[in-house]
Design an enzyme around this catalytic site. Structure first.
Site, PDB file in Angstrom:
ATOM      1  N   GLU A 141      43.663  40.504  38.752  1.00  6.11           N
ATOM      2  CA  GLU A 141      42.625  41.504  38.976  1.00  6.11           C
ATOM      3  C   GLU A 141      41.403  41.220  38.113  1.00  6.11           C
ATOM      4  O   GLU A 141      40.261  41.355  38.558  1.00  6.11           O
ATOM      5  CB  GLU A 141      43.158  42.912  38.704  1.00  6.11           C
ATOM      6  CG  GLU A 141      42.140  43.978  39.061  1.00  6.11           C
ATOM      7  CD  GLU A 141      42.778  45.332  39.313  1.00  6.11           C
ATOM      8  OE1 GLU A 141      42.380  46.274  38.621  1.00  6.11           O
ATOM      9  OE2 GLU A 141      43.648  45.443  40.187  1.00  6.11           O
TER      10      GLU A 141
ATOM     11  N   ASP B  61      37.664  40.487  39.694  1.00  2.04           N
ATOM     12  CA  ASP B  61      36.486  41.280  39.335  1.00  2.04           C
ATOM     13  C   ASP B  61      35.347  40.398  38.842  1.00  2.04           C
ATOM     14  O   ASP B  61      34.204  40.523  39.297  1.00  2.04           O
ATOM     15  CB  ASP B  61      36.849  42.281  38.228  1.00  2.04           C
ATOM     16  CG  ASP B  61      37.677  43.446  38.729  1.00  2.04           C
ATOM     17  OD1 ASP B  61      37.887  43.536  39.948  1.00  2.04           O
ATOM     18  OD2 ASP B  61      38.123  44.260  37.900  1.00  2.04           O
TER      19      ASP B  61
ATOM     20  N   SER C 108      39.793  46.741  44.787  1.00  4.40           N
ATOM     21  CA  SER C 108      39.414  46.014  43.572  1.00  4.40           C
ATOM     22  C   SER C 108      38.539  44.811  43.915  1.00  4.40           C
ATOM     23  O   SER C 108      37.857  44.273  43.042  1.00  4.40           O
ATOM     24  CB  SER C 108      40.657  45.497  42.839  1.00  4.40           C
ATOM     25  OG  SER C 108      41.480  46.551  42.459  1.00  4.40           O
TER      26      SER C 108
END
Length: 563
Positions: free
Chosen positions: A271, A275, A475
């Site tokens: 994650e 990002d 996300s």
């Protein structure tokens, strides 16, 4: 048995409302995926965060409305951190009472913030349990991470009750991050005739949202940030590899300019990698920060640590994207209300906060024999911009977009619908009345989300030097939208205009202009006889699955440059 326990706890908490309990409605049950490690030693050090009552929160909200409304004479006239501090700083009485209370228990090792509305204090577990009657500290572990929390509700002395909003570090274990690498494992794995899946890369995003090679940052005073709370870190080597593979066609940076917090060791988190790689490839060539907190004390709440930092840094990036959320019903109202005030404090400074809408569709809460949808916070906050998710209609081509069925959305059970969205949401509820889920499942007068969306399905990410496909979730969509808003800020700064700040009042006044409207598909919800797994559905104009749709960048840029 669990239902009985929940019922008895509810009865207990209802009797606690006026007896010194700041967070009487906080869920204190420890989730099943945490393992109990026993009572902490009385001499173990804890770090607790005291949220002191602020002044002028109503005035703060009014100012946010004025500086965020393009029709206001104060639009874009943001406050400095010093000005925010003088507005919300706790009264001298509040500060005196809380400091005296702490010192009377021998607690003197405290840090404060510029706005003086938080204190972060060190003390032993024995002192903490005496300070906060009812608290009972235990250690819990999950996936190799250890946290210290109280297994029972805490109270405070009557003298300080009216001077505090809540105490952080007793409840709220970090929610489990979705395993994004497996987010697509339950999707129907389709193969094209050639046997190759297109997948989403920076080039695909630029093609779909009409960004050209010239759409990169050049302003000196622009920056953007991602915030991480899941004990993850990004790998600088992976970022450089990703940009080398996917960023050749546009000017970009291959390094993060600033890490706030501690970069952990070991393998990079998927994650964190997602990002950073996608905010830096969409908001290309713009200085990027990463907020991260592996290595924090095990009694600290990771999200609260970031909030604490926002109140203590005068120089912050203009856009923050955050892929974090928890069920509204698992959090105390006092905590959420105070966090909302923190979002307002950021908004009046011109900071744009973007949160992922979540990956559970409308969600589902089981209440005995009845079910209802389950909103997520901070996605449901009226003071942030919430980003949902979409998929390509044809996964092998850059086509129009449809709902990604995991896209979080719905209506808050805590926050009333803000004025800026009332007309749009009312239009949806009336137009789609015949196909809406039963009204017992959701609160038609609550803050509705998301506000807009972007592709969230089947991204390519470089992690541990290897390109990995099939990474999905909001996300992914959130840093993509964040990067585009950073590019728009860049152009505004070059023209001597203020940054966008809190976007929602202006976004809703556009009424869908400059957006690709998403009108197909529904997201998931409760698997029961009444709704059969179907939540809300996309519709023309705004809807609670994809908001206003996805950005058509050049048109959105033009609309948001117009003064």
């Amino acid at each position: 048995m669990n239902t009985l326990l929940t019922f008895s706890l509810t009865l207990l908490f209802s009797s606690l409302v006026w007896s010194g309990y700041l967070e009487y409605d906080q869920d204190v049950l420890i989730p099943d995926d945490w393992n109990h490690g026993g009572r902490v030693d009385p001499t173990d050090q804890l770090e607790l965060t005291f949220a002191l009552k602020q002044q002028n929160s109503d005035l703060l909200e009014s100012i946010l409305g004025l500086v965020s409304d393009p029709d206001s004479g104060l639009y874009g006239k943001y406050l400095t951190l010093d000005e925010v501090s003088s507005l919300v700083r706790p009264s001298k009485l509040t500060q005196k009472v809380v400091h005296h209370w702490l010192q009377s228990h021998g607690i003197t090792n405290c840090l404060t913030v510029h706005t003086q509305d938080f204190l972060q204090c060190s003390m032993t577990a024995a002192v903490a349990e005496k300070l906060l009657p009812g608290s009972n500290f235990h250690r819990y572990t999950r996936d190799g991470h250890s946290e210290v929390r109280s297994s029972a509700p805490y109270s405070v002395h009557d003298d300080v009750h009216e001077h505090l909003d809540f105490v952080g570090g007793l409840h709220r274990l970090p929610p489990k991050g979705q395993d994004l690498s497996e987010a697509s494992s339950h999707r129907e794995m389709k193969q094209s005739e050639a046997g190759v899946h297109l997948g989403v890369t920076p080039a695909i995003l630029r093609a779909r949202y009409n960004l050209t090679t010239a759409d990169v940052g050049t302003a000196q005073n622009n920056s953007q940030a991602v915030a991480q709370f899941l004990e993850q870190y990004y790998s600088p080597a992976d970022l450089a590899e990703f940009m080398g593979m996917y960023g050749r066609s546009f000017q970009h940076l291959s390094q993060v300019d600033r890490v706030v917090g501690t970069q952990g060791e070991g393998k990079a988190g998927i994650e964190a990698s997602l990002d950073v790689e996608y905010i830096m490839s969409t908001g290309a060539n713009i200085s990027t920060w990463v907020f991260t907190n592996p290595g924090r004390h095990e009694s600290q709440e990771p999200f609260l640590q970031w909030i604490f930092l926002l109140s203590n840094m005068s120089d912050l990036p203009w856009v923050h994207t955050i892929s974090y959320g928890d069920d509204e019903d698992s959090l105390s109202t006092a905590y959420m209300m105070r966090v909302n005030t923190e979002f307002m404090k950021a908004g009046v400074r011109g900071i744009s906060l973007l949160f992922a809408s979540g990956d559970s569709g409308a969600g589902c809460r089981h209440l005995g024999k009845e079910n209802c949808f389950r909103p997520s916070f901070p996605a449901s906050s009226p003071y942030v911009t919430t980003v949902g998710g979409t998929s390509f209609k044809n996964p092998f081509k850059v086509t129009y977009e449809v709902t990604d069925y995991i896209s979080g959305g719905g209506f808050s059970n805590v926050f009333k619908m803000p004025d800026y969205q009332a007309s749009a949401v009312d239009g949806y509820l009336k137009t789609e009345a015949a196909t809406l889920p039963p009204q017992a499942y959701f609160n038609t007068s609550g803050r509705a989300y998301p506000d807009l969306a972007a592709l969230s399905d089947n991204y390519w990410v470089v992690i541990n030097k290897v390109p990995v496909p099939w990474v999905s979730g909001t996300s992914a969509s959130t840093p993509v939208v964040g990067g585009m808003l950073s590019l728009i800020n860049d152009q505004r700064l070059l023209q001597g205009l203020p940054v966008l700040g809190f976007l929602n009042p202006r976004l809703y006044k556009l009424k869908g202009k400059a957006m690709f409207d998403v009108t197909e598909g529904c997201h998931l919800s409760c698997l029961d006889e009444q709704v059969q797994g179907k939540g809300f559905c996309a519709a023309p104009s705004w809807d609670p699955v994809t908001g206003w749709g996805t950005p058509n960048y050049p048109e959105l840029l033009a609309a948001l440059l117009a003064e």
